[in-house]
Structure formats: structure tokens, C-alpha cells
Design an enzyme around this catalytic site. Sequence first.
Site, PDB file in Angstrom:
ATOM      1  N   VAL A  72       0.813  -1.219   0.000  1.00 28.48           N
ATOM      2  CA  VAL A  72       0.000   0.000   0.000  1.00 28.48           C
ATOM      3  C   VAL A  72       0.846   1.270   0.000  1.00 28.48           C
ATOM      4  CG1 VAL A  72      -1.999  -1.060   1.097  1.00 28.48           C
ATOM      5  CG2 VAL A  72      -0.192  -0.080   2.525  1.00 28.48           C
ATOM      6  N   GLY A  73       2.145   1.169   0.108  1.00 27.40           N
ATOM      7  CA  GLY A  73       3.005   2.344   0.108  1.00 27.40           C
ATOM      8  C   GLY A  73       4.442   1.957  -0.131  1.00 27.40           C
ATOM      9  N   GLY A  75       8.532   3.861  -0.434  1.00 24.92           N
ATOM     10  CA  GLY A  75       9.378   5.040  -0.373  1.00 24.92           C
ATOM     11  C   GLY A  75      10.796   4.718  -0.755  1.00 24.92           C
ATOM     12  N   GLY A  76      11.705   5.626  -0.399  1.00 24.96           N
ATOM     13  CA  GLY A  76      13.095   5.462  -0.793  1.00 24.96           C
ATOM     14  C   GLY A  76      13.802   4.313  -0.103  1.00 24.96           C
ATOM     15  N   TYR A  77      13.355   3.946   1.085  1.00 24.87           N
ATOM     16  CA  TYR A  77      14.053   2.883   1.798  1.00 24.87           C
ATOM     17  C   TYR A  77      13.103   1.914   2.496  1.00 24.87           C
ATOM     18  CZ  TYR A  77      13.205   5.091   6.378  1.00 24.87           C
ATOM     19  OH  TYR A  77      12.628   5.608   7.507  1.00 24.87           O
ATOM     20  N   GLU A  79       9.022  -0.263   2.351  1.00 32.86           N
ATOM     21  CA  GLU A  79       7.750  -0.629   1.745  1.00 32.86           C
ATOM     22  C   GLU A  79       6.736  -0.834   2.864  1.00 32.86           C
ATOM     23  OE1 GLU A  79       9.509  -3.161  -2.091  1.00 32.86           O
ATOM     24  OE2 GLU A  79       8.821  -4.203  -0.263  1.00 32.86           O
ATOM     25  N   VAL A  80       5.481  -0.511   2.589  1.00 32.18           N
ATOM     26  CA  VAL A  80       4.431  -0.648   3.598  1.00 32.18           C
ATOM     27  C   VAL A  80       3.372  -1.610   3.084  1.00 32.18           C
ATOM     28  CG1 VAL A  80       2.719   0.535   5.006  1.00 32.18           C
ATOM     29  CG2 VAL A  80       4.836   1.703   4.381  1.00 32.18           C
ATOM     30  N   ASP A 191      10.014  16.558   9.337  1.00 34.31           N
ATOM     31  CA  ASP A 191       9.465  16.243   8.021  1.00 34.31           C
ATOM     32  C   ASP A 191       7.931  16.296   8.039  1.00 34.31           C
ATOM     33  OD1 ASP A 191       9.886  15.759   5.356  1.00 34.31           O
ATOM     34  OD2 ASP A 191      10.050  13.592   5.547  1.00 34.31           O
TER      35      ASP A 191
END
Length: 383
Positions: A72-73, A75-77, A79-80, A191
Site C-alpha cells: 500500500v506504500g 518510499g526510498g528505503y 515498503e508498507v 518532516d
Amino acid sequence: MKYIRTNSLKRLFSLKRRSFEAVEVEEEEKASSDPTSNQSATPEPFQRPIWKCFSYEEISQATNGFSSDNLVGKGGYAEVYRGVLSNGDEIAVKRLTKAACDERKEKEFLTEIGTIGHVRHRNVLSLLGCCIDNGLYLIFQFSSRGSVASLLHGENLAPMDWKTRYNIAIGTARGLNYLHTGCQRRIIHRDIKSSNILLTADFEPLISDFGLAKWLPSQWTHHSIAPIEGTFGHLAPEYYMHGIVDEKTDVFAFGVFLLEIISGRKPVDGSHQSLHTWAKPILKQGEIEKLIDPKLEGAYDVTQLKRLAFAASLCIRAATKWRPTISKVLEVMEEGEIDQERWKMPEEEEEEQEEFWGFEDLEYECDSSFSISPQDSISTRST
């Protein structure tokens, strides 16, 4: 993972490890014995974390073996994955990707455990647990609505109504105020942005992604950080130009978030113009109706718009001494009357601020020494 000291991690997560409470007491005693410490208030009682260690088999079964259908997601480092435990609870499993083999990213991952594991607030994403078998994993409550960014900017989605936007703004401010003032040690998120604000089923906002977060000891006024890490369009001038980080760094980013909520615009548009640069002259001229998202078609509360717009104008001030704390921002957002005279800057200060407002043009001239945080590294989409 060659950078991870397995034995150290096992000691960290062992049932026989020293309690977080003992560590906190020890560090508070050190701070109180430090003659340079300005700590005077009695700290709030420390709340023992309630997260637990999951087995790899447990989270693998919950996510159907980390099936792509459960992703479901990304990013750079990390996974979700969405998962369902045997008791029916929905979870989000954040997995450090195999490609992320550099020590810095693993350090950020562990920093997130150490930071978010100590916080407990209705507007901060709850850490349910972690796993260190066959990799590094963080387990969170699942946010079925996804991120604010996905709902604001997603294609073919109905526009978010004003009441929801206003409640998201208030809830996010409360969560940030908790991080700055409600924790035993101050937390600077570093952030704050719409893709890091997740939403529950009833649109309650949750601050997430603490990979860049920093503890700020009570006797310190700020951190000096290098290299600069964050997301362009959200970086405060003092952080971008000098590496100075304190609560006001988050306040600036929150101001950009408020403008995004109001306008429906992205923090940086296709022409590389930052949102706060676009909004600043509109705010200065008092033409706040020009800020409003046209998708709302005029369906908004004028009084609430004035509060949010004024709060945003205070948050994005270039000079930190004229930028309010998040608790003061909350007062502006929630109080009935806006006392603009209270926050008025001297004319010479206004002129001096104008000199700062070219810094965002440098963002796209930067070299590789500057870092950008991964996008949506814990954001989720509804399934």
C-alpha cells in the site's frame, strides 16, 4: 544486513532489557546534575511503551507473505504492507527494503523505533510493535484513509470538504504540540508534510514517519545538523541555510501544510515555485479568498479560513524569533478573535525578512550533498 549488530538488537528487544522507564529516569538525573541545564519544571510521569515484538511468521501470515496485493506504500528505503492479524486487527507493516543497505538508512529506521516507541497521542501514529527476524520491520495501526496528500491530490477523487480540512489542521497541530511540549523529551519531527499525515476511518489525523526525528534535550536550544535532510518546499530558512533545527523548524513546515490544506495546491508546483512563495503576497495583501481551493466552490467557513490563513502567515515567517510556537499557533486557530496587533512586526523587521525569500530558488541548484527524505515512506492508500 551487515551494518546491523544482531546481538545488540537482541539485547535491545529482549524481555530482560532495562525498561525505558529506568533509562528515562537515569537521563533525567544526568540532566538535573548538569549545571548548564535550565530544566525547572517537574517532568510528566513516563508512560511505559505498550508495543511488543512480533515474530516474522506472524507478520508474514498477516500480509499473505508480503504479497504485492498487500503493498500500500513505497518510499526510498521502505515498503508498507497492509495486514490482518489472527485476531482481526488491521496493521501496516513497514519493511526496510533489501536495496537500502547503507548504514544511514538503517540508522534512520532504528531512530524511528526509538522515537515513536515513546509517544502516545491520538494524533500521532501508534507503534504496535517491531520485528528483527529476517530484516527490520515496524508494525503500526492501519490508516484506512491513506495520507492527506493522497486525498488532496489524488486523481478522480471527490474534493475534501472544508470541515474535514479544518479538523485535520487542528488535530495535526495538537499532535505536533504534544511532540514539542507533551513528551518527556522534546521531539523535532523535521518532516511535517501532507504525505506524512495519515487519516483514520473517521478522518482523524495521525503524524507519521519519524525517520528524521530528533530528540532535543531540555538544556539545548537547538540542533546543528549536516547534511540537510527534509523535503523541498517545507524547509525553514534557518535549517536550509545554516542547519539549525528546533521546534520552529516544524512550525514553518506546518505553515506550508496549512497552506496546502487551504489551497489544495502542492508544496512545489510544476514550475518549481514553492507554495509559501506563491501565498506570501496574497497573505500580505489580506486577499485570503484567493488562497481557497476552487474545488470547494465557495463552501467554507469564512471565520475558520481567516484563522488558518493568519496562522499560516505567522508560521512561514523567515525569522524564527517572529515565528510562534505551535501552542500559540493553536490559540490562533481555535480562538474566536484574531489579535493581529499582538503579532505585528516592526517595519524594519518586515523589510529584513524580504531578503530571505529568495532562498527557495536555490533549492533546485543544490548539489548531491543535500538529501531529500523518501516520499510517502509510511503513507498508505485505502483498499
